[in-house]
Design a protein around this motif. Structure first.
Motif, short mmCIF file in Angstrom:
data_model
loop_
_atom_site.label_atom_id
_atom_site.label_comp_id
_atom_site.label_asym_id
_atom_site.label_seq_id
_atom_site.Cartn_x
_atom_site.Cartn_y
_atom_site.Cartn_z
N ALA A 35 0.84 -1.21 0.00
CA ALA A 35 0.00 0.00 0.00
C ALA A 35 0.88 1.25 0.00
CB ALA A 35 -0.93 0.00 1.21
N LEU A 36 2.03 1.17 0.62
CA LEU A 36 2.98 2.29 0.63
C LEU A 36 3.63 2.50 -0.74
CD1 LEU A 36 4.44 4.42 2.35
CD2 LEU A 36 5.97 2.64 3.14
N GLY A 37 3.57 1.49 -1.60
CA GLY A 37 4.09 1.63 -2.96
C GLY A 37 5.19 0.65 -3.33
N TYR A 38 5.65 -0.16 -2.37
CA TYR A 38 6.67 -1.15 -2.67
C TYR A 38 6.10 -2.27 -3.54
CZ TYR A 38 10.11 0.56 0.74
OH TYR A 38 11.03 1.30 1.43
N GLU A 81 -6.24 6.67 1.00
CA GLU A 81 -7.17 5.87 0.19
C GLU A 81 -6.90 4.38 0.34
OE1 GLU A 81 -6.99 7.32 -3.82
OE2 GLU A 81 -7.97 9.22 -3.30
N ALA A 82 -5.64 4.01 0.62
CA ALA A 82 -5.27 2.60 0.80
C ALA A 82 -5.56 2.12 2.23
CB ALA A 82 -3.80 2.39 0.47
N GLY A 83 -6.11 3.00 3.07
CA GLY A 83 -6.47 2.60 4.42
C GLY A 83 -5.37 2.83 5.45
N LEU A 84 -4.26 3.46 5.06
CA LEU A 84 -3.19 3.74 6.02
C LEU A 84 -3.48 5.09 6.68
CD1 LEU A 84 -0.08 2.53 4.01
CD2 LEU A 84 -1.62 1.24 5.49
N ARG A 85 -2.78 5.35 7.78
CA ARG A 85 -3.05 6.56 8.55
C ARG A 85 -1.81 7.43 8.72
NH1 ARG A 85 -6.45 3.41 13.09
NH2 ARG A 85 -8.30 3.04 11.83
N PRO A 86 -1.46 8.20 7.68
CA PRO A 86 -0.32 9.09 7.83
C PRO A 86 -0.65 10.23 8.80
CG PRO A 86 -1.37 9.42 5.70
CD PRO A 86 -2.05 8.25 6.34
N GLU A 87 0.39 10.70 9.48
CA GLU A 87 0.21 11.81 10.42
C GLU A 87 0.19 13.14 9.66
OE1 GLU A 87 3.25 11.47 13.43
OE2 GLU A 87 2.63 9.41 13.92
N PRO A 88 -0.24 14.23 10.32
CA PRO A 88 -0.28 15.54 9.65
C PRO A 88 1.10 15.98 9.15
CG PRO A 88 -1.49 15.61 11.72
CD PRO A 88 -0.77 14.28 11.67
N TRP A 140 4.62 11.22 8.97
CA TRP A 140 5.05 9.96 9.56
C TRP A 140 3.96 8.90 9.46
CZ3 TRP A 140 9.90 9.21 11.71
CH2 TRP A 140 10.69 10.36 11.81
N LEU A 141 4.40 7.66 9.33
CA LEU A 141 3.53 6.47 9.35
C LEU A 141 4.14 5.48 10.33
CD1 LEU A 141 3.20 5.61 5.55
CD2 LEU A 141 1.32 6.22 7.04
N GLY A 158 5.21 -1.52 14.41
CA GLY A 158 5.64 -0.35 15.16
C GLY A 158 6.84 0.37 14.58
N TYR A 159 7.35 -0.08 13.42
CA TYR A 159 8.45 0.64 12.78
C TYR A 159 7.93 1.98 12.28
CZ TYR A 159 11.00 -3.81 12.61
OH TYR A 159 11.64 -4.97 12.94
N ARG A 160 8.69 3.05 12.52
CA ARG A 160 8.30 4.39 12.10
C ARG A 160 8.90 4.70 10.72
NH1 ARG A 160 4.82 7.54 13.86
NH2 ARG A 160 6.12 9.33 14.23
N ILE A 161 8.12 5.36 9.90
CA ILE A 161 8.52 5.71 8.54
C ILE A 161 8.29 7.20 8.35
CG2 ILE A 161 8.07 5.35 6.08
CD1 ILE A 161 6.95 2.54 7.04
#
Length: 137
Positions: free
Chosen positions: A22-25, A88-95, A109-110, A115-118
């Protein structure tokens, strides 16, 4: 020398693959490590080679990311477009944040299922890809 890829141990391989695709990988290949262990090699579509490996070793139990790992940074062309795609893919990026002020990079951030931070980074116009020595002049 150069860095080849980052490797994360994951608790639930299918859940992690869902997150990272979903992130694009895109999946490049898999390796059976024996005894239920599996490796999945990923890359972004425009990358020439692997950049992320997911390691699933069920016998090792759940992943604990609190042992020194901080985060993975990923460059995006447009943070607004990336955040829209991820939402749209259901992930929750931060502001969106501007840690270097209004003329600096934009970040968001995601957190993955283990629990890995991206950190997603959009450089300002004219900035070269990545962090260079010029960023510290």
């Amino acid at each position: 020398m150069k860095t080849l890829f980052v490797s994360y141990r994951v608790t639930d391989l299918d859940r992690s693959l869902g997150f990272y695709t979903a992130l694009g990988y895109a999946e490049l290949g898999r390796v059976d490590g024996g005894h239920g262990a599996r490796l999945v090699i990923l890359k972004f579509p425009d990358e020439p080679a692997a950049s992320l490996e997911l390691v699933h070793r069920p016998d090792d139990g759940p992943v604990d990311v609190g042992s020194g790992f901080d985060h993975l940074a990923i460059q995006v062309d447009s943070l607004a477009a990336a955040l829209e795609m991820l939402t749209e893919a259901g992930l929750r990026p931060e502001p969106v944040q501007c840690p270097g002020g209004p003329q600096g990079p934009k970040t968001s951030w995601l957190t993955d299922p283990d629990g890995y931070r991206i950190e997603l980074v959009e450089w300002p116009p004219g900035h070269p890809d990545g962090i260079t020595a010029a960023d510290f002049a």
